[in-house]
Design a protein around this motif. Structure first.
Motif, mmCIF file in Angstrom:
data_model
loop_
_atom_site.group_PDB
_atom_site.id
_atom_site.type_symbol
_atom_site.label_atom_id
_atom_site.label_comp_id
_atom_site.label_asym_id
_atom_site.label_seq_id
_atom_site.Cartn_x
_atom_site.Cartn_y
_atom_site.Cartn_z
ATOM 1 N N MET A 138 0.564 -1.098 -0.207
ATOM 2 C CA MET A 138 0.051 0.016 -0.026
ATOM 3 C C MET A 138 1.064 0.934 -0.054
ATOM 4 O O MET A 138 1.883 1.192 0.716
ATOM 5 N N SER A 139 0.673 2.296 -0.873
ATOM 6 C CA SER A 139 1.434 3.450 -1.108
ATOM 7 C C SER A 139 1.298 4.327 0.283
ATOM 8 O O SER A 139 0.147 4.236 0.894
ATOM 9 N N LEU A 140 2.176 5.263 0.581
ATOM 10 C CA LEU A 140 2.123 6.022 1.431
ATOM 11 C C LEU A 140 0.604 7.017 1.230
ATOM 12 O O LEU A 140 -0.081 7.217 2.197
ATOM 13 N N GLN A 141 0.420 7.569 0.304
ATOM 14 C CA GLN A 141 -0.815 8.331 0.026
ATOM 15 C C GLN A 141 -2.067 7.539 0.327
ATOM 16 O O GLN A 141 -2.828 8.140 0.869
ATOM 17 N N SER A 142 -2.064 6.287 -0.228
ATOM 18 C CA SER A 142 -3.139 5.564 0.066
ATOM 19 C C SER A 142 -3.530 5.379 1.488
ATOM 20 O O SER A 142 -4.497 5.104 2.081
ATOM 21 N N GLU A 143 -2.557 5.116 2.271
ATOM 22 C CA GLU A 143 -2.349 4.784 3.794
ATOM 23 C C GLU A 143 -2.784 5.979 4.352
ATOM 24 O O GLU A 143 -3.609 6.134 5.225
ATOM 25 N N GLN A 144 -2.392 7.138 4.056
ATOM 26 C CA GLN A 144 -2.916 8.320 4.447
ATOM 27 C C GLN A 144 -4.324 8.422 4.214
ATOM 28 O O GLN A 144 -5.316 9.230 5.206
ATOM 29 N N ASP A 145 -4.851 8.173 2.803
ATOM 30 C CA ASP A 145 -6.253 8.540 2.749
ATOM 31 C C ASP A 145 -7.168 7.546 3.356
ATOM 32 O O ASP A 145 -8.106 8.014 3.852
ATOM 33 N N THR A 146 -6.449 6.456 3.957
ATOM 34 C CA THR A 146 -7.435 5.396 4.552
ATOM 35 C C THR A 146 -7.330 5.619 6.139
ATOM 36 O O THR A 146 -8.242 5.439 6.764
ATOM 37 N N HIS A 147 -6.141 5.917 6.607
ATOM 38 C CA HIS A 147 -5.954 6.361 7.972
ATOM 39 C C HIS A 147 -5.364 7.601 8.554
ATOM 40 O O HIS A 147 -4.670 7.792 9.116
ATOM 41 N N GLY A 148 -6.199 8.651 7.809
ATOM 42 C CA GLY A 148 -5.780 10.025 8.206
ATOM 43 C C GLY A 148 -6.138 10.515 9.314
ATOM 44 O O GLY A 148 -5.796 11.683 9.701
ATOM 45 N N GLY A 149 -6.881 9.845 10.322
ATOM 46 C CA GLY A 149 -7.493 10.511 11.490
ATOM 47 C C GLY A 149 -8.753 11.074 11.428
ATOM 48 O O GLY A 149 -9.144 11.178 10.104
ATOM 49 N N ALA A 150 -9.235 11.765 12.224
ATOM 50 C CA ALA A 150 -10.374 12.480 12.235
ATOM 51 C C ALA A 150 -10.569 13.781 11.271
ATOM 52 O O ALA A 150 -11.472 14.066 10.950
ATOM 53 N N PHE A 151 -9.276 14.215 11.149
ATOM 54 C CA PHE A 151 -9.330 15.301 10.472
ATOM 55 C C PHE A 151 -8.932 15.194 9.100
ATOM 56 O O PHE A 151 -8.600 16.263 8.262
ATOM 57 N N ALA A 152 -8.762 13.961 8.810
ATOM 58 C CA ALA A 152 -8.255 13.667 7.081
ATOM 59 C C ALA A 152 -9.613 14.260 6.577
ATOM 60 O O ALA A 152 -10.660 14.365 6.916
ATOM 61 N N ARG A 153 -9.236 14.512 5.250
ATOM 62 C CA ARG A 153 -10.243 15.101 4.163
ATOM 63 C C ARG A 153 -11.601 14.328 4.309
ATOM 64 O O ARG A 153 -12.668 14.711 4.401
ATOM 65 N N HIS A 154 -11.238 12.809 3.901
ATOM 66 C CA HIS A 154 -12.406 11.930 4.047
ATOM 67 C C HIS A 154 -13.122 11.704 5.307
ATOM 68 O O HIS A 154 -14.525 11.544 5.374
ATOM 69 N N ASN A 155 -12.667 12.318 6.501
ATOM 70 C CA ASN A 155 -13.248 11.914 7.742
ATOM 71 C C ASN A 155 -13.842 13.249 8.317
ATOM 72 O O ASN A 155 -14.347 13.427 9.387
ATOM 73 N N ARG A 156 -13.595 14.523 7.814
ATOM 74 C CA ARG A 156 -13.648 15.705 8.375
ATOM 75 C C ARG A 156 -15.344 15.882 8.348
ATOM 76 O O ARG A 156 -15.836 16.352 9.524
ATOM 77 N N LEU A 157 -16.120 15.759 7.287
ATOM 78 C CA LEU A 157 -17.506 15.862 7.462
ATOM 79 C C LEU A 157 -18.179 15.097 8.613
ATOM 80 O O LEU A 157 -18.891 15.325 9.343
ATOM 81 N N PRO A 158 -17.897 13.684 8.460
ATOM 82 C CA PRO A 158 -18.594 12.902 9.379
ATOM 83 C C PRO A 158 -17.957 13.089 10.859
ATOM 84 O O PRO A 158 -18.888 13.132 12.001
ATOM 85 N N PHE A 159 -16.816 13.606 11.262
ATOM 86 C CA PHE A 159 -16.406 14.223 12.425
ATOM 87 C C PHE A 159 -17.234 15.250 12.957
ATOM 88 O O PHE A 159 -17.543 15.488 14.084
ATOM 89 N N ALA A 160 -17.208 16.164 11.940
ATOM 90 C CA ALA A 160 -18.078 17.537 12.370
ATOM 91 C C ALA A 160 -19.617 17.173 12.585
ATOM 92 O O ALA A 160 -19.995 17.607 13.474
ATOM 93 N N ILE A 161 -20.054 16.411 11.731
ATOM 94 C CA ILE A 161 -21.466 15.887 12.020
ATOM 95 C C ILE A 161 -21.415 15.183 13.560
ATOM 96 O O ILE A 161 -22.536 15.399 14.093
ATOM 97 N N ASP A 162 -20.568 14.432 14.008
ATOM 98 C CA ASP A 162 -20.720 13.476 15.331
ATOM 99 C C ASP A 162 -20.632 14.874 16.243
ATOM 100 O O ASP A 162 -21.316 14.681 17.076
ATOM 101 N N VAL A 163 -19.934 15.860 16.243
ATOM 102 C CA VAL A 163 -19.765 16.865 17.003
ATOM 103 C C VAL A 163 -21.092 17.721 17.122
ATOM 104 O O VAL A 163 -21.722 17.926 18.160
ATOM 105 N N ALA A 164 -21.643 17.931 15.894
ATOM 106 C CA ALA A 164 -22.971 18.599 15.825
ATOM 107 C C ALA A 164 -23.810 17.915 16.408
ATOM 108 O O ALA A 164 -25.042 18.577 17.164
#
Length: 194
Positions: A1-27
């Motif tokens: 798995m490339s570094l970029q795909s690892e970051q996309d998959t496991h970027g944490g709560a503030f990764a681009r793909h997780n920002r909206l779900p995280f914000a909705i959880d907080v809201a």
């Protein structure tokens, strides 16, 4: 798995793909707090279920990920929580609902972890900024944290007024969980091979 795909998959709560779900959880957490503050705990629980189902329907229609990797688990826990709120229909019992649902959720996590974490452990690992999380160990650790938080909620429900408990549950509780998760990462992450 490339570094970029690892970051996309496991970027944490503030990764681009997780920002909206995280914000909705907080809201949704803040929505529960304010609805409970201005009405009652039963209404807040029912609003939570309605919002949860609405988010899942919105996600199914638009294909926009607004619930993250744990949508079905979250909706199940919301339904259990609201069912307890309506069934118990008493502020003191509703305060203990967090203990009851915490024990139920902890059981799901521990069972999933014993199976290697294929569902809940894997879904929750998505929000962590690490690509080396062992899903099974992570699920077990999160189950143990759930047991600890259920015990803390029991103490807060018995010792605090409803307003103070609501403040604890909305704001302080989250910081305790974050601290415990940071400690638990030492166990949940795989050790590098020599």
């Amino acid at each position: 798995m490339s570094l970029q795909s690892e970051q996309d998959t496991h970027g944490g709560a503030f990764a681009r793909h997780n920002r909206l779900p995280f914000a909705i959880d907080v809201a949704t957490g803040l929505l529960f707090y304010f609805v409970a503050k201005f009405t009652d705990l039963q209404t807040a629980a029912l609003v939570g279920v309605a919002v949860g189902f609405g988010l899942v329907m919105f996600q199914r229609i638009t294909k926009i990920d607004v619930t993250g990797g744990l949508a079905l688990f979250g909706i199940l826990m919301l339904c259990i929580s609201a069912g307890l709120a309506v069934w118990l229909n008493d502020d003191e019992w509703i305060k203990l609902r967090g203990t009851i649902t915490g024990l139920i959720a902890a059981s799901f996590f521990i069972i999933d972890g014993a199976r290697g974490g294929p569902y809940i452990g894997k879904g929750l690992a998505r929000y962590m900024p690490y690509s080396d999380i062992h899903a099974g160990r992570f699920a077990v650790v999160m189950g143990v944290i759930g047991l600890i938080m259920a015990a803390l909620n029991y103490g807060a429900a018995k010792l605090l007024t409803t307003d103070n408990w609501l403040f604890y549950k909305t704001f302080i509780d989250n910081f305790i969980v974050i601290g415990l998760v940071l400690l638990a990462m030492r166990f949940a992450r795989t050790k590098p091979t020599a």
